[in-house]
Design an enzyme around this catalytic site. Sequence first.
Site, PDB file in Angstrom:
ATOM      1  N   CYS A 257       0.829  -1.148   0.100  1.00 47.33           N
ATOM      2  CA  CYS A 257      -0.087   0.105  -0.041  1.00 47.33           C
ATOM      3  C   CYS A 257       0.926   1.117  -0.012  1.00 47.33           C
ATOM      4  CB  CYS A 257      -0.944   0.012   1.222  1.00 47.33           C
ATOM      5  SG  CYS A 257      -2.265  -1.421   1.135  1.00 47.33           S
TER       6      CYS A 257
HETATM    7  N1  NAD Z   1      -3.520  -6.156   2.314  1.00 46.02           N
HETATM    8  C1  NAD Z   1      -3.783  -5.156   2.731  1.00 46.02           C
HETATM    9  O1  NAD Z   1      -3.439  -4.642   3.663  1.00 46.02           O
HETATM   10  C2  NAD Z   1      -4.724  -4.079   2.031  1.00 46.02           C
HETATM   11  C3  NAD Z   1      -5.371  -2.943   2.458  1.00 46.02           C
HETATM   12  C4  NAD Z   1      -6.144  -1.956   1.882  1.00 46.02           C
HETATM   13  C5  NAD Z   1      -6.266  -2.270   0.605  1.00 46.02           C
HETATM   14  N2  NAD Z   1      -5.522  -3.302  -0.130  1.00 46.02           N
HETATM   15  C6  NAD Z   1      -5.746  -3.456  -1.525  1.00 46.02           C
HETATM   16  O2  NAD Z   1      -6.724  -4.669  -1.783  1.00 46.02           O
HETATM   17  C7  NAD Z   1      -6.098  -5.211  -3.051  1.00 46.02           C
HETATM   18  C8  NAD Z   1      -5.903  -6.657  -2.831  1.00 46.02           C
HETATM   19  O3  NAD Z   1      -4.646  -6.853  -2.085  1.00 46.02           O
HETATM   20  P1  NAD Z   1      -4.404  -7.863  -1.000  1.00 46.02           P
HETATM   21  O4  NAD Z   1      -3.150  -7.428  -0.171  1.00 46.02           O
HETATM   22  O5  NAD Z   1      -5.715  -8.635  -0.516  1.00 46.02           O
HETATM   23  O6  NAD Z   1      -3.682  -8.955  -2.426  1.00 46.02           O
HETATM   24  P2  NAD Z   1      -3.231 -10.300  -2.348  1.00 46.02           P
HETATM   25  O7  NAD Z   1      -1.929 -10.481  -3.170  1.00 46.02           O
HETATM   26  O8  NAD Z   1      -3.031 -10.902  -0.872  1.00 46.02           O
HETATM   27  O9  NAD Z   1      -4.438 -11.298  -2.767  1.00 46.02           O
HETATM   28  C9  NAD Z   1      -4.718 -11.046  -4.112  1.00 46.02           C
HETATM   29  C10 NAD Z   1      -5.171 -12.228  -4.578  1.00 46.02           C
HETATM   30  O10 NAD Z   1      -5.991 -12.102  -5.809  1.00 46.02           O
HETATM   31  C11 NAD Z   1      -5.462 -13.342  -6.562  1.00 46.02           C
HETATM   32  N3  NAD Z   1      -5.727 -13.046  -8.054  1.00 46.02           N
HETATM   33  C12 NAD Z   1      -4.879 -12.342  -8.687  1.00 46.02           C
HETATM   34  N4  NAD Z   1      -5.330 -12.145  -9.805  1.00 46.02           N
HETATM   35  C13 NAD Z   1      -6.637 -12.791  -9.922  1.00 46.02           C
HETATM   36  C14 NAD Z   1      -7.671 -13.007 -10.709  1.00 46.02           C
HETATM   37  N5  NAD Z   1      -7.666 -12.239 -11.935  1.00 46.02           N
HETATM   38  N6  NAD Z   1      -8.915 -13.607 -10.520  1.00 46.02           N
HETATM   39  C15 NAD Z   1      -8.818 -14.355  -9.214  1.00 46.02           C
HETATM   40  N7  NAD Z   1      -7.836 -13.998  -8.289  1.00 46.02           N
HETATM   41  C16 NAD Z   1      -6.724 -13.301  -8.449  1.00 46.02           C
HETATM   42  C17 NAD Z   1      -4.074 -13.922  -6.298  1.00 46.02           C
HETATM   43  O11 NAD Z   1      -3.833 -15.057  -6.430  1.00 46.02           O
HETATM   44  C18 NAD Z   1      -3.957 -13.369  -4.612  1.00 46.02           C
HETATM   45  O12 NAD Z   1      -4.594 -14.671  -3.884  1.00 46.02           O
HETATM   46  C19 NAD Z   1      -5.250  -4.338  -3.422  1.00 46.02           C
HETATM   47  O13 NAD Z   1      -5.672  -3.181  -4.538  1.00 46.02           O
HETATM   48  C20 NAD Z   1      -4.541  -3.792  -2.480  1.00 46.02           C
HETATM   49  O14 NAD Z   1      -3.931  -2.512  -2.823  1.00 46.02           O
HETATM   50  C21 NAD Z   1      -4.872  -4.230   0.259  1.00 46.02           C
END
Ligand code: NAD
Length: 401
Positions: A257
């Site tokens: 982030c």
């Molecule tokens: N992790 C955090 O603390 C957090 C907090 C706020 C916002 N975000 C935002 O949330 C979003 C997701 O982040 P995250 O940390 O959960 O990511 P992550 O990498 O932990 O998880 C994403 C998941 O999506 C899957 N994926 C990728 N492409 C895909 C597709 N086409 N179809 C299905 N699955 C797919 C991946 O295999 C993975 O398991 C991002 O935009 C991030 O910036 C994250």
Amino acid sequence: MKVAIIGQGYVGLTISSFAGEFFEVVGFDNNQKIVDQLNSGISHIEGVESSVLQKWIKAGRYIATTSGSDISDVGLVVIAVPTPLSKDRQPDLTYIDAACKAIGENVKNPVLVINESTSFPGTLRNYIKPAIEKYSKNPIEHLYAISPERVDPGRGDYNQKNTPRLYAGLTAEASERTRDFYSRFCDELVEVSSPEVAEAAKLFENTFRQVNIALVNEFAQITNALGLNVYETLDAANTKPYGFMKFTPSAGVGGHCIPVDPTYLATVAEEHGAPATFIRRANDVNLEMSKYVVDRVQADNGGSLQGKSVLVIGVAYKPNVADVRETAAELVIEHLRNRGAVVSWHDDVVGTWHGESSAPLSGAEIAVVITKHDAVSERDILASARYVFDTTGKVAGAKGL
Ligand SMILES: NC(=O)c1ccc[n+]([C@@H]2O[C@H](COP(=O)([O-])OP(=O)(O)OC[C@H]3O[C@@H](n4cnc5c(N)ncnc54)[C@H](O)[C@@H]3O)[C@@H](O)[C@H]2O)c1
């Protein structure tokens, strides 16, 4: 109602674990290994208990899948896929595009699509909606909304229930249905006037942190040059009961982030002819901290690191999580190796990284602490090398920022 959550990572699995109490959740992820693990009832995310997952699986309210056909009959879709930076550090919407493709090609009925992935203002209206329409074989009038995620993995005091959640739909009906969905498991919902406000607010929240972290990182360099202790000085400033918020210095910012989201904001700002000077400079200051740390370590060790054994302690981007995305340890290790140091790292929470395993916490000439997990004691850190440089401010008796 059946709900599809696209992406079963930090955000998607967290939402799944809360939604499972009220809905039939289909966790769609394109990583087969993660899907198999989840279906066997094992969570890979800190903060999501395996026991909760097992409860929903047993009740028939959770299934993970890689198959698009499993989301064909859902009533609501949440997008929670990565929004990283590309190699040239530009916003990378390829995962969002793939998620839109999965929705467009598989979802048969009109549904509410909520985006939780972080992106720049206009993503829902100008990118997600047109992309899903492009990939749909038959024109379907879906509803669209945004509700940016604020989960902080590893945090105990704030969670989905007690963290206020912003939301806005492209239409009033989309807003109303979004509120209905989240109100089951979130205490405070804050509607804003447009999806773009919610998208911009999310980016600004993280930009606020990025800029303040850069400021305190610069301040650490100033206090060191003046012979002052940065932590004592910050604690002193923090006695002011208003108008000050304490941030602490570090070897740089990590995670998915803080090093990423501000660049989404800067890019869209510059595209619209607005300045993003603070954001760009803050990014540089935070990236340069790794070099500053290695400069300090080198200066304290006779001016050369050539051939010296250096143990980097804690390679996760923050304490008590296994997440290494954008970790400052990466740049610190690169600088150390470029100067001829023989580098190993210790982090039993991470375990393996870049094909290397966590080394024992002992036997090095020099140790540099990047992240201190609670499970690692100060005593063991101090005993791990003859010289210890701590960038966390948590190891009393070590050299540090
Ligand atoms: N992790 C955090 O603390 C957090 C907090 C706020 C916002 N975000 C935002 O949330 C979003 C997701 O982040 P995250 O940390 O959960 O990511 P992550 O990498 O932990 O998880 C994403 C998941 O999506 C899957 N994926 C990728 N492409 C895909 C597709 N086409 N179809 C299905 N699955 C797919 C991946 O295999 C993975 O398991 C991002 O935009 C991030 O910036 C994250």
